[in-house]
Design a protein around this motif. Sequence first.
Motif, PDB file in Angstrom:
ATOM      1  N   UNK A  54       0.729  -1.175  -0.065  1.00  7.63           N
ATOM      2  CA  UNK A  54      -0.067   0.005  -0.007  1.00  7.63           C
ATOM      3  C   UNK A  54       0.826   1.204  -0.080  1.00  7.63           C
ATOM      4  N   UNK A  55       0.551   2.241  -1.003  1.00  4.67           N
ATOM      5  CA  UNK A  55       1.438   3.492  -1.098  1.00  4.67           C
ATOM      6  C   UNK A  55       0.704   4.539  -0.462  1.00  4.67           C
ATOM      7  N   UNK A  56       1.285   5.424   0.444  1.00  4.37           N
ATOM      8  CA  UNK A  56       0.739   6.531   1.099  1.00  4.37           C
ATOM      9  C   UNK A  56       1.647   7.692   0.997  1.00  4.37           C
ATOM     10  N   UNK A  57       1.034   8.846   0.816  1.00  6.02           N
ATOM     11  CA  UNK A  57       1.739  10.116   0.569  1.00  6.02           C
ATOM     12  C   UNK A  57       1.446  10.725   1.886  1.00  6.02           C
ATOM     13  N   UNK A  58       2.549  11.732   2.501  1.00  7.32           N
ATOM     14  CA  UNK A  58       2.173  12.672   3.631  1.00  7.32           C
ATOM     15  C   UNK A  58       3.075  13.948   2.929  1.00  7.32           C
ATOM     16  N   UNK A  59       2.625  14.773   2.579  1.00 10.70           N
ATOM     17  CA  UNK A  59       3.232  15.950   1.907  1.00 10.70           C
ATOM     18  C   UNK A  59       3.685  17.033   3.028  1.00 10.70           C
ATOM     19  N   UNK A  60       4.938  16.686   3.800  1.00 13.23           N
ATOM     20  CA  UNK A  60       5.334  17.622   4.832  1.00 13.23           C
ATOM     21  C   UNK A  60       6.424  17.970   4.509  1.00 13.23           C
ATOM     22  N   UNK A  61       6.524  19.561   4.562  1.00 14.34           N
ATOM     23  CA  UNK A  61       7.604  20.370   4.437  1.00 14.34           C
ATOM     24  C   UNK A  61       8.780  19.848   5.039  1.00 14.34           C
ATOM     25  N   UNK A  62       9.925  20.176   4.601  1.00 11.15           N
ATOM     26  CA  UNK A  62      11.334  19.963   5.126  1.00 11.15           C
ATOM     27  C   UNK A  62      11.377  20.863   6.259  1.00 11.15           C
ATOM     28  N   UNK A  63      11.432  20.544   7.646  1.00 16.56           N
ATOM     29  CA  UNK A  63      11.350  21.566   8.468  1.00 16.56           C
ATOM     30  C   UNK A  63      13.103  22.172   8.579  1.00 16.56           C
ATOM     31  N   UNK A  64      13.923  21.648   7.890  1.00 16.49           N
ATOM     32  CA  UNK A  64      15.418  22.158   7.998  1.00 16.49           C
ATOM     33  C   UNK A  64      15.394  23.306   6.822  1.00 16.49           C
ATOM     34  N   UNK A  65      14.398  23.171   5.857  1.00 15.48           N
ATOM     35  CA  UNK A  65      14.464  24.109   4.666  1.00 15.48           C
ATOM     36  C   UNK A  65      14.360  25.819   5.402  1.00 15.48           C
ATOM     37  N   UNK A  66      15.149  26.507   4.601  1.00 15.01           N
ATOM     38  CA  UNK A  66      14.788  28.098   4.992  1.00 15.01           C
ATOM     39  C   UNK A  66      15.297  28.595   6.204  1.00 15.01           C
TER      40      UNK A  66
ATOM     41  N   UNK B 188       6.909  21.622  15.352  1.00 13.54           N
ATOM     42  CA  UNK B 188       5.601  21.434  14.496  1.00 13.54           C
ATOM     43  C   UNK B 188       5.486  20.251  13.516  1.00 13.54           C
ATOM     44  N   UNK B 189       6.638  19.975  12.917  1.00 15.14           N
ATOM     45  CA  UNK B 189       6.661  18.804  12.080  1.00 15.14           C
ATOM     46  C   UNK B 189       6.678  17.389  12.909  1.00 15.14           C
ATOM     47  N   UNK B 190       7.308  17.229  13.959  1.00 16.71           N
ATOM     48  CA  UNK B 190       7.037  16.338  14.885  1.00 16.71           C
ATOM     49  C   UNK B 190       5.697  15.931  15.549  1.00 16.71           C
ATOM     50  N   UNK B 191       4.971  16.988  15.673  1.00 17.08           N
ATOM     51  CA  UNK B 191       3.713  16.866  16.248  1.00 17.08           C
ATOM     52  C   UNK B 191       2.656  16.613  15.012  1.00 17.08           C
TER      53      UNK B 191
END
Length: 255
Positions: A206-218, A230-233
């Motif tokens: 089964x393929x699932x996608x979670x579109x989560x921005x990279x917390x290290x970006x920017x 916020x990402x971990x939560x």
Amino acid sequence: MLLRRPVPSFLQLSAHPLRWQLLVMLSASDYRVRELVKMVGESQNLISYHLRLLRDGGLVTATRSSFDGRDSYYHLDLERCTELLAGAGNALHPALRLDPAPSPFHPTGRVEVLFVCGGNSARSVIAETLLLRHTDDRVDAASAGTSPKPDMHPDAARVLREEFGIDISGRRPRHLDSLADRRFDTVITLCDKAREACPEFGDDTRRIHWSIPDPAAGGSDEDTYPAFRATAAEIDTRIRYLLPILTTARERREQ
């Protein structure tokens, strides 16, 4: 005199057949509009219109794709759905008040789950670690990257240690190719770019996608920790709603 009460917003939004189909699709994975068009079999304009209504109602959010900035991924806020569904029951009768409880995790066999992101230095490692925590190690969870970094991001280790009491010192990122011979019940990509590069793992996976921005970006290492929290939560919330899906995935594979 009949007292007229407004219909709860969740029922107004979800009662439409097409919007219900969109909610069902988004309940398991994040998708782009063109993917929902193909899955539901309606025009893009119509899908976009109903997605806008779901967004305005607070059920669905959209994030710009890190793979193609002209595109967006849509995500169903299951926590918000839980709150609104409980409110709808209570509005009908006090005895129908729902008290959300953690879903039981009782798989019939060992469940194998793979989390994939780009560098395997933050998001996928956090997801793997939190899944093991929520299931008391009753899953075979792994994580890997399509372009692994040399080391774990220090804020990934910090957030797991400070927010969840988990020590991952000594962990090193690994390449997705190192798991090419393994079979997984579920593969979850957490990075839009990694989703495009992730290979197939067989028809039963089964393929699932979670579109989560990279917390290290920017940002520099000194100011990314709030983003990591916020990402971990967010990942922790998604993991809790993932558990019943993992159980059904295993049962489907055994049939």
